[in-house]
Write a protein that holds these residues in place. Structure first.
Motif: not given
Length: 265
Positions: A74-80, A177-185, A193-204
């Motif tokens: 749950x703590x990682x889901x909340x981080x996500x 998760x950040x680098x995984x999403x960034x590679x998609x974005x 994929x703007x959403x994934x580029x933006x998600x990676x920022x949020x995870x950082x």
């Protein structure tokens, strides 16, 4: 913690970089920070996580991601979830409510219902996020929505506080998760994929904020490396029309975070 001469040098360089105006967070230029020579990239996040953000992943990827979320602590889901909210808040403050809305809707989206399992008991208030999303869709002004966004941010902070989290594990997960999403974005130097580029920022951003709450001297170096990572996005926010930092530079900086994080285990 023992600092080698090389590590002391890196700490000094990082502190100097954080104090300069050439970094994107301090200047007006829409250019990424240039990281030093790349080092080995971290292992990618599980395949189920890649593209799972819901902004650009395939249907099969989203379904796999939902299954993965059901087994994620749950703590990682909340981080996500926190990463999505952080991206949405940054985009709203960058005066891009259309780009912010899908990230701020994430905590109450039916697509991501698996993330919410078990978090109601920790204080999750879905009504806050439903109202934010509705008001954004209705085109309400920044002044009208600002208090609601503050409430959403406070609710996420409450969840993090009540999750009895392992901060080191959270940061490690967020970096994968950040680098995984960034590679998609970002592909071939362009945002695809703007959403994934933006998600990676949020995870950082979320990882940096978690690190700031770790009450250990060794956490200082982790915070510094995470701050440098966050500043590899433009200072005005992770807008879809940004010029992205190269994938290998983001991966190299994620590796530096993980190197410093290893001293907290």
């Amino acid at each position: 913690m023992t600092y080698t001469p090389k590590r002391w040098a890196r700490l000094g360089l990082g502190a100097a970089l954080l104090g300069t105006t050439s970094l994107t967070a301090c200047g007006d230029r829409n250019e990424p920070v240039r990281a030093e020579a790349p080092v080995a990239a971290p292992a990618p996040a599980p395949a189920a996580m890649a593209g799972e953000g819901g902004e650009g992943g395939t249907e099969n990827g989203a379904m796999a991601g939902m299954a993965d979320m059901q087994t994620l602590p749950v703590d990682k889901r909340i981080a996500f979830m926190s990463g999505h909210v952080a991206a949405g808040l940054a985009l709203f403050r960058a005066r891009a409510p259309d780009q912010a809305s899908r990230h701020l809707l994430h905590p109450v989206s039916e697509t991501h219902a698996a993330e919410r399992a078990g978090i109601d008991a920790l204080g999750f208030d879905a009504a806050i996020f439903e109202k934010v999303s509705a008001d954004l869709a209705a085109g309400k002004s920044a002044e009208e929505i600002a208090p609601e966004l503050d409430a959403a941010e406070a609710n996420i902070a409450l969840l993090q506080q009540n999750a009895n989290a392992d901060p080191v594990g959270q940061i490690d997960f967020l970096m994968d998760t950040c680098i995984s999403e960034y590679k998609v974005g970002v592909v071939n130097g362009e945002i695809v994929e703007a959403g994934e580029y933006q998600d990676a920022y949020g995870f950082a951003v979320t990882a940096r904020d978690i690190a700031k709450r770790i009450d250990k001297p060794e956490a200082e170096a982790v915070v510094m490396e995470l701050e440098l990572l966050v500043r590899m996005w433009p200072s005005e926010g992770p807008l879809a029309e940004s010029i992205p930092a190269p994938v290998n530079e983001i991966a190299a900086q994620v590796s530096r975070v993980k190197l410093e994080l290893s001293d907290l285990r």
